[in-house]
Write a protein that holds these residues in place. Sequence first.
Motif, PDB file in Angstrom:
ATOM      1  N   CYS A  60       0.792  -1.629  -0.347  1.00 18.56           N
ATOM      2  CA  CYS A  60      -0.116   0.415   0.002  1.00 18.56           C
ATOM      3  C   CYS A  60       0.940   1.374   0.005  1.00 18.56           C
ATOM      4  O   CYS A  60       0.844   2.613  -0.904  1.00 18.56           O
ATOM      5  CB  CYS A  60      -1.083  -0.187   1.093  1.00 18.56           C
ATOM      6  SG  CYS A  60      -2.341  -1.280   0.855  1.00 18.56           S
ATOM      7  N   TYR A  61       1.940   1.409   1.015  1.00 14.72           N
ATOM      8  CA  TYR A  61       2.920   2.329   0.564  1.00 14.72           C
ATOM      9  C   TYR A  61       3.571   2.453  -0.640  1.00 14.72           C
ATOM     10  O   TYR A  61       3.762   3.535  -0.981  1.00 14.72           O
ATOM     11  CB  TYR A  61       3.983   2.097   2.187  1.00 14.72           C
ATOM     12  CG  TYR A  61       3.349   2.251   3.486  1.00 14.72           C
ATOM     13  CD1 TYR A  61       1.917   2.524   3.896  1.00 14.72           C
ATOM     14  CD2 TYR A  61       4.304   1.821   4.231  1.00 14.72           C
ATOM     15  CE1 TYR A  61       1.615   3.028   5.065  1.00 14.72           C
ATOM     16  CE2 TYR A  61       3.759   1.592   5.679  1.00 14.72           C
ATOM     17  CZ  TYR A  61       2.292   1.901   5.656  1.00 14.72           C
ATOM     18  OH  TYR A  61       2.038   1.974   7.076  1.00 14.72           O
ATOM     19  N   ALA A  62       3.893   1.415  -1.320  1.00 13.50           N
ATOM     20  CA  ALA A  62       4.823   1.196  -2.591  1.00 13.50           C
ATOM     21  C   ALA A  62       3.116   1.638  -3.127  1.00 13.50           C
ATOM     22  O   ALA A  62       4.292   3.023  -3.795  1.00 13.50           O
ATOM     23  CB  ALA A  62       5.043   0.660  -2.470  1.00 13.50           C
ATOM     24  N   MET A  63       2.802   1.373  -3.149  1.00 10.48           N
ATOM     25  CA  MET A  63       1.594   1.953  -5.003  1.00 10.48           C
ATOM     26  C   MET A  63       1.155   3.578  -4.563  1.00 10.48           C
ATOM     27  O   MET A  63       1.007   4.169  -5.375  1.00 10.48           O
ATOM     28  CB  MET A  63      -0.137   1.627  -4.578  1.00 10.48           C
ATOM     29  CG  MET A  63       0.807   0.066  -4.842  1.00 10.48           C
ATOM     30  SD  MET A  63       0.724  -0.413  -6.729  1.00 10.48           S
ATOM     31  CE  MET A  63      -0.248   0.045  -7.143  1.00 10.48           C
ATOM     32  N   ALA A  64       1.277   3.889  -3.012  1.00  3.60           N
ATOM     33  CA  ALA A  64       0.381   5.284  -2.477  1.00  3.60           C
ATOM     34  C   ALA A  64       1.843   6.364  -3.271  1.00  3.60           C
ATOM     35  O   ALA A  64       1.756   7.530  -3.491  1.00  3.60           O
ATOM     36  CB  ALA A  64       1.025   5.913  -1.441  1.00  3.60           C
ATOM     37  N   THR A  65       3.077   5.977  -2.696  1.00  5.34           N
ATOM     38  CA  THR A  65       4.585   6.378  -3.505  1.00  5.34           C
ATOM     39  C   THR A  65       4.151   6.817  -5.361  1.00  5.34           C
ATOM     40  O   THR A  65       4.576   7.817  -5.306  1.00  5.34           O
ATOM     41  CB  THR A  65       5.795   6.140  -2.559  1.00  5.34           C
ATOM     42  OG1 THR A  65       5.706   5.643  -0.989  1.00  5.34           O
ATOM     43  CG2 THR A  65       7.057   6.410  -3.475  1.00  5.34           C
ATOM     44  N   ILE A  66       4.239   5.824  -5.719  1.00  7.05           N
ATOM     45  CA  ILE A  66       4.219   5.580  -7.350  1.00  7.05           C
ATOM     46  C   ILE A  66       3.596   6.367  -7.650  1.00  7.05           C
ATOM     47  O   ILE A  66       3.737   7.495  -8.441  1.00  7.05           O
ATOM     48  CB  ILE A  66       4.073   4.377  -7.511  1.00  7.05           C
ATOM     49  CG1 ILE A  66       5.039   2.916  -7.414  1.00  7.05           C
ATOM     50  CG2 ILE A  66       3.657   4.322  -9.132  1.00  7.05           C
ATOM     51  CD1 ILE A  66       5.003   1.734  -7.628  1.00  7.05           C
ATOM     52  N   LEU A  67       1.877   6.414  -7.067  1.00  2.00           N
ATOM     53  CA  LEU A  67       0.810   7.558  -7.266  1.00  2.00           C
ATOM     54  C   LEU A  67       1.303   8.844  -7.120  1.00  2.00           C
ATOM     55  O   LEU A  67       1.121  10.164  -7.897  1.00  2.00           O
ATOM     56  CB  LEU A  67      -0.618   7.146  -6.206  1.00  2.00           C
ATOM     57  CG  LEU A  67      -1.102   6.123  -6.967  1.00  2.00           C
ATOM     58  CD1 LEU A  67      -2.860   5.794  -6.487  1.00  2.00           C
ATOM     59  CD2 LEU A  67      -1.559   5.813  -8.504  1.00  2.00           C
ATOM     60  N   VAL A  68       1.839   8.789  -6.063  1.00  2.00           N
ATOM     61  CA  VAL A  68       2.636  10.405  -5.600  1.00  2.00           C
ATOM     62  C   VAL A  68       3.480  10.786  -6.746  1.00  2.00           C
ATOM     63  O   VAL A  68       3.035  11.992  -7.416  1.00  2.00           O
ATOM     64  CB  VAL A  68       3.153  10.615  -4.162  1.00  2.00           C
ATOM     65  CG1 VAL A  68       3.317  12.011  -4.104  1.00  2.00           C
ATOM     66  CG2 VAL A  68       1.595  10.869  -2.985  1.00  2.00           C
ATOM     67  N   LEU A  69       4.371  10.149  -6.816  1.00  2.00           N
ATOM     68  CA  LEU A  69       5.047  10.496  -7.995  1.00  2.00           C
ATOM     69  C   LEU A  69       4.606  11.053  -9.144  1.00  2.00           C
ATOM     70  O   LEU A  69       5.503  11.744  -9.951  1.00  2.00           O
ATOM     71  CB  LEU A  69       6.242   9.437  -8.008  1.00  2.00           C
ATOM     72  CG  LEU A  69       7.442   9.074  -6.734  1.00  2.00           C
ATOM     73  CD1 LEU A  69       8.382   8.259  -6.802  1.00  2.00           C
ATOM     74  CD2 LEU A  69       8.624  10.465  -6.671  1.00  2.00           C
ATOM     75  N   CYS A  70       3.995   9.500  -9.982  1.00  2.00           N
ATOM     76  CA  CYS A  70       3.253   9.900 -11.229  1.00  2.00           C
ATOM     77  C   CYS A  70       2.821  11.182 -11.078  1.00  2.00           C
ATOM     78  O   CYS A  70       2.738  11.570 -12.118  1.00  2.00           O
ATOM     79  CB  CYS A  70       2.679   8.547 -11.077  1.00  2.00           C
ATOM     80  SG  CYS A  70       2.750   6.953 -11.484  1.00  2.00           S
ATOM     81  N   GLY A  71       1.317  11.831 -10.368  1.00  2.00           N
ATOM     82  CA  GLY A  71       1.412  13.008 -10.356  1.00  2.00           C
ATOM     83  C   GLY A  71       2.319  14.269 -10.498  1.00  2.00           C
ATOM     84  O   GLY A  71       2.031  15.251 -10.876  1.00  2.00           O
ATOM     85  N   ILE A  72       3.040  14.158  -9.617  1.00  2.00           N
ATOM     86  CA  ILE A  72       3.766  15.456  -9.372  1.00  2.00           C
ATOM     87  C   ILE A  72       5.474  15.363 -11.001  1.00  2.00           C
ATOM     88  O   ILE A  72       5.498  16.323 -11.716  1.00  2.00           O
ATOM     89  CB  ILE A  72       5.555  14.937  -8.688  1.00  2.00           C
ATOM     90  CG1 ILE A  72       5.261  14.759  -7.119  1.00  2.00           C
ATOM     91  CG2 ILE A  72       6.786  15.953  -8.869  1.00  2.00           C
ATOM     92  CD1 ILE A  72       5.678  14.565  -5.842  1.00  2.00           C
ATOM     93  N   ILE A  73       5.217  13.913 -11.514  1.00  2.00           N
ATOM     94  CA  ILE A  73       6.282  13.822 -12.474  1.00  2.00           C
ATOM     95  C   ILE A  73       4.833  14.797 -14.188  1.00  2.00           C
ATOM     96  O   ILE A  73       5.277  15.115 -14.559  1.00  2.00           O
ATOM     97  CB  ILE A  73       5.494  12.569 -13.480  1.00  2.00           C
ATOM     98  CG1 ILE A  73       7.505  12.003 -12.707  1.00  2.00           C
ATOM     99  CG2 ILE A  73       7.189  12.343 -14.825  1.00  2.00           C
ATOM    100  CD1 ILE A  73       7.880  10.228 -12.527  1.00  2.00           C
TER     101      ILE A  73
END
Length: 208
Positions: A21-34
Amino acid sequence: MSKASLMGRYGPSSATGRLLCYAMATILVLCGIIALVLYLVYRPSKPHFSVLGAAVYQLSNASSASPATAVTTSMQFTIALRNPNERASIHYDRLSAYISYRDQAITPPVPLPPLFQEKDSNLAVSPVLGGEAVPVSTEVAAGLMTDEAYGVVGMRLVMLGRLRYKSGPFRSEWYGMYVRCDMLVGLKKGVSGQVPLLGGTPDCDADI
């Protein structure tokens, strides 16, 4: 609570789930920032449109049954398209154009070919509009006759279509385009060919 119950609740499988869950949340945040960074870097500006010249080959009223008349028009306008984007080219598609007078069309919509515009560049098109009789109200027909006699006719060139931007490997979705170019044309009855645009080169309003 038994030791087995505690192990089931806080054991390796539960810890693995939390990590996922933490990894998915981190990936989603990074995708949003990119995505936000790419949007800010490659955010395109809408193109600019202006009318450079006009020619009138025919403009006549043909009376028919009351309360309407028909206007037969043949005109040509040179339209400049300016792409101000230094990183994005523009594709134009499903283009058409017509002329209106007092908010009534006096030419049928004329389809235009697709266009491609390079980054930070200018492009010009010169469509010939009209050729067919278009029914109009008696007020529009009378107004055209009066303005021709005075020597100044206010017209609006309308261009419709859609466009999308391309920047490197990125392509935007298609956006609807509605361009309005209001102009004053120096025109007297019986004059054919190039006519002056009064008040300078008119800029157009573009809704993208």
